[in-house]
Design a protein around this motif. Structure first.
Motif, short mmCIF file in Angstrom:
data_model
loop_
_atom_site.label_atom_id
_atom_site.label_comp_id
_atom_site.label_asym_id
_atom_site.label_seq_id
_atom_site.Cartn_x
_atom_site.Cartn_y
_atom_site.Cartn_z
N LEU A 45 22.84 21.98 31.01
CA LEU A 45 23.02 23.44 30.95
C LEU A 45 23.04 23.93 29.51
CD1 LEU A 45 25.76 23.85 33.71
CD2 LEU A 45 23.28 24.05 33.95
N ASP A 46 23.55 23.07 28.61
CA ASP A 46 23.60 23.45 27.20
C ASP A 46 22.21 23.80 26.65
OD1 ASP A 46 26.31 23.07 27.18
OD2 ASP A 46 26.24 21.10 26.22
N ASN A 49 21.73 27.50 26.68
CA ASN A 49 22.85 28.37 26.30
C ASN A 49 22.41 29.63 25.58
OD1 ASN A 49 25.03 27.27 27.49
ND2 ASN A 49 25.77 26.14 25.70
N LEU A 52 22.83 33.02 27.20
CA LEU A 52 24.08 33.77 27.19
C LEU A 52 24.03 34.96 26.24
CD1 LEU A 52 26.51 30.70 27.13
CD2 LEU A 52 26.15 32.24 29.08
N LEU A 55 20.27 38.80 25.58
CA LEU A 55 20.07 40.21 25.91
C LEU A 55 20.36 41.08 24.69
CD1 LEU A 55 19.22 41.45 28.59
CD2 LEU A 55 21.60 42.01 29.00
N TYR A 58 18.82 46.56 26.60
CA TYR A 58 18.89 46.66 28.06
C TYR A 58 17.75 47.49 28.64
CZ TYR A 58 21.55 50.47 26.06
OH TYR A 58 21.96 51.51 25.27
N PHE A 257 20.84 28.31 34.68
CA PHE A 257 22.20 28.08 35.17
C PHE A 257 22.25 28.23 36.69
CE2 PHE A 257 23.44 30.27 30.96
CZ PHE A 257 23.33 29.09 30.27
N PRO A 258 22.67 27.20 37.41
CA PRO A 258 22.76 27.31 38.88
C PRO A 258 23.67 28.46 39.32
CG PRO A 258 23.07 25.04 38.18
CD PRO A 258 23.08 25.89 36.94
N GLY A 259 24.70 28.72 38.52
CA GLY A 259 25.66 29.75 38.90
C GLY A 259 25.23 31.14 38.52
N ALA A 260 24.13 31.30 37.80
CA ALA A 260 23.76 32.63 37.31
C ALA A 260 22.28 32.70 36.98
CB ALA A 260 24.61 32.98 36.09
N LEU A 289 19.85 43.17 34.71
CA LEU A 289 20.17 42.65 33.37
C LEU A 289 19.95 41.15 33.32
CD1 LEU A 289 23.36 44.63 32.25
CD2 LEU A 289 21.00 44.94 31.50
N ASN A 290 20.28 40.46 34.39
CA ASN A 290 20.07 39.01 34.40
C ASN A 290 18.58 38.67 34.47
OD1 ASN A 290 21.38 36.53 34.12
ND2 ASN A 290 21.11 36.09 36.30
N ARG A 293 17.48 39.24 30.96
CA ARG A 293 18.01 38.14 30.15
C ARG A 293 17.07 36.92 30.22
NH1 ARG A 293 22.96 38.33 32.50
NH2 ARG A 293 23.87 39.73 30.95
N ARG B 67 28.75 28.27 34.47
CA ARG B 67 27.28 28.22 34.52
C ARG B 67 26.79 27.44 35.72
NH1 ARG B 67 26.32 25.23 28.90
NH2 ARG B 67 27.72 23.85 30.06
N ASN B 68 27.62 26.53 36.22
CA ASN B 68 27.16 25.59 37.23
C ASN B 68 27.39 26.10 38.66
OD1 ASN B 68 26.00 23.16 38.13
ND2 ASN B 68 27.04 21.99 36.54
N ASP B 287 27.05 35.05 41.20
CA ASP B 287 26.96 34.92 39.74
C ASP B 287 28.35 34.90 39.10
OD1 ASP B 287 26.62 35.27 37.01
OD2 ASP B 287 24.84 36.52 37.24
N LYS B 288 28.80 33.71 38.74
CA LYS B 288 30.14 33.56 38.17
C LYS B 288 30.19 34.01 36.71
CE LYS B 288 30.54 29.18 39.16
NZ LYS B 288 29.25 29.06 39.90
#
Lengths: 423, 423
Positions: A45-46, A49, A52, A55, A58, A257-260, A289-290, A293, B67-68, B287-288
């Motif tokens: 994931l790094d 990075n 993050l 952006l 907008y 990122f799996p979470g985002a 926005l994502n 990004r 992120r995960n 999305d965390k």
């Protein structure tokens, strides 16, 4: 070297004693390792990075304020990014939220509630069945199970589902409404669909007019050992007038990122129009926005491919470690078989029949959590109790080293106990 | 001053001529203004631009890597933030994606496909009806229309839906399965539910065991002129054993960025458990990072309230402008009536019966887009053709000045033409 499957009872008993001793030593280490899910490691994931802080503005290219309401199906530059990456025309693409599973689930609920292309809503059809190439992805199977469909396992080959079986089933039974497909580096087998498989899926005669292929290209750019091409199923289907049959899904979950991340779906223009009619009731639009990004971070599709090469470099040592250890520890034993994947996130291993659950139990007891045995089959019922999914991505290489050695030991121990019981 | 509704035919004809002249002057300006949707202005979004760079770390308080994959129902600190803001226990809260409409739609599809608390899935119930307090929110009505339900308009009062009507309907008919509610600063009326309304909704006898209140507290902290308290419907419902009746929704769409906010839902523990059972099939998690971004930006609920006071300061001049102009231009005419809202996003105006469509048409022709006449009613059918929703937030104050003056002119012109036709 003599295969363990050819050992005499005495040899087996002797080996069991030795394996038990090794197992107790592992247990004494108090391991707590997780190889259960296809999760990226933090170090992986790094690599993105930069996302993050990507952006810096907008506004979209057209000057639209991405902070505000609007744009149901994704900002144009996000569509273009995925269009270029996957070679799908922009107008066949919808950019969703962060989860492609969510897009699949929603596609399924729409088919249930509203039907498609003028056919009866599936809620009004009794006894709907769904083809589940197995071993496959447990979360796919769970979606169709949640809808109350009957899940029909279909054998997998290295080139995709056994098409002789698929063609026969779908031609005869109009309550079979669809099939799950992971066409590249399939979860968990690592199978890559051949051109012939794609052609046959696209062109086969289906008794159900509204038969749908859920084409989850989750690992479409996730090559580790070899860049495997995939035949364009839209073109193949369009050539036979079956383009509506394809619902294509993709996401950046295992890219950024799996979470985002960002998820997309694609389909025929006619399906996309139908989907948007309901989607516009469901939401005003997903997180723009994502989307922006991701567009700003990658810039273009080639940069995603370059990133995936870096990711492959990071993952290859882990897959090497797993595959080398399997080879060294189990290669000559006759107790297990597996296929070397060319990419994706998993190695799928088959133990002797009846040994998968015991193997996973033994590993768990010694501190290594594997994906539950049976998880790769509909209803979590592996008829042979032999398939186990190995997910090497999350642990560090040091953890993986321990975990995979213990795992091999558990495969051997479970296999030997089974052979003793039968001898 | 004599009301225009009391004018003689000659006076009306004379006034019409004058109004037509003014109207042509407006038209000549070539305006292009939009008062159609409840969108924040860019200047309002600027107030939370810090959100864009609020993410200085991707770990949650417990050390989890946001992120995960993982965390189905929201990171604990996001739950706590909304729990504190809305006075709802954390374990009754689910943090979703960026759209509360999406949470409502999904809640509705689950009720359709699976039913709730052991009752029959709604897809298997013939002729489901849904109560729509009107004027109300067009996107709410569209969700229930999409599900094929019959929409029953219920009169609105300044204190919420007319509860005599609601109680009678729900007591008699078990196919009435629910009601849409915007309990504070309602869209578009600005009505705030009284304690009595909340109590009666919470305690009323419903023929349907699985009657559900979709409690969309969209403007729960959006006070502009006055902080209006809202009685806790969970407590009121729990006191009568009806807690499962409440599905509560909220979002930051009009607090931070509509295109990239955070939505939540809340319900009884028993409903939350049921919802999660299906939600865990639908997605691995929302999305965390965006949840964390909001938590880091605001820090605590009091800071959200402080931000909302700033937002109110920014919005008040726009509402003042609209209300003062309506007063000055239409106050004594007898051609329109409206209620001064205490907060929210809208002013709802009633023209003479049969004049709303013509008013909106006239405004459109002169370059000012209003929400479509009828949009505040089920099926977009306002039985009196009189309600128009004014959304003052998006235009600048200078644009609004022009737009609202033109609008008042159109109300007068349409009214006068109507009176002439009837004279």
């Amino acid at each position: 070297m003599k295969k363990i499957t050819e050992f005499t009872r005495e040899e087996l008993l002797e080996l069991q004693e030795e394996l038990e001793k090794q197992y107790e030593e592992f247990k004494a280490q108090g391991l707590k390792l997780d190889m259960s899910r296809g999760k990226p490691a933090a170090s992986q994931l790094d690599l993105t990075n930069g996302l993050l802080t990507a952006l810096d503005d907008y506004h979209t290219e057209s000057g639209l304020d991405a902070r505000n309401y609007g744009v149901l199906d994704g900002i144009p530059e996000a569509k273009k990014l995925f269009s270029d990456l996957l070679d799908i025309p922009v107008d066949k693409i919808i950019v969703g939220g962060s989860s492609s599973l969510n897009l699949m689930y929603d596609a399924m609920t729409r088919l249930m509630l509203f039907g498609t292309q003028g056919e009866k809503p599936w809620k009004d059809v009794k006894g709907i069945k769904w083809l589940c190439p197995s071993p496959g992805y447990d979360r796919h199977f769970a979606v169709t199970e949640d809808m109350g469909m009957e899940l029909i396992p279909v054998p997998m080959t290295a080139e995709g589902p056994d098409m002789d079986v698929v063609e026969k089933l779908v031609a005869e039974d109009d309550t079979i409404k669809g099939i799950w497909c992971v066409p590249l580096h399939s979860n968990p087998l690592g199978a890559c669909y051949s051109d012939e498989t794609v052609d046959r899926l696209a062109s086969m005669k289906t008794a159900a007019k509204d038969f749908r292929i859920f084409w989850d290209n989750a690992y479409g750019v996730h090559h580790i050992y070899e860049e495997v091409p995939l035949k364009d199923i839209f073109k193949a289907a369009a050539a036979c007038g079956n383009e509506d049959r394809i619902l294509y899904f993709f996401s950046t979950s295992k890219i950024t990122f799996p979470g985002a991340g960002i998820a997309i779906m694609a389909s025929s223009l006619s399906n996309i129009a139908e989907i948007k009619k309901h989607m516009t009731i469901q939401t005003i639009g997903h997180d723009k926005l994502n989307q922006l990004r991701h567009v700003k971070y990658f810039g273009n599709a080639e940069n995603i491919r370059a990133h995936m090469r870096k990711l492959a470099d990071a993952l290859r040592p882990k897959f090497d470690m797993v595959l080398d250890t399997l080879d060294a520890e189990l290669g000559e034993t006759g107790l297990a078989s597996w296929v070397t994947p060319k990419g994706g996130y998993f190695v799928a291993l088959d133990t002797l029949p009846g040994c998968a659950k015991e193997t996973v139990r033994l590993a768990k007891e010694a501190g290594v959590t594997m994906t539950g045995a049976g998880a790769t089959w509909p209803y979590k019922k592996d008829p042979k109790d032999s398939n186990i999914r190995i997910a090497p991505t999350y642990p560090t290489i040091e953890e993986l080293d321990k975990a995979i050695h213990l795992f091999c030991l558990c495969v051997k121990l479970a296999g030997v106990k089974k052979l003793i019981g039968e001898s």
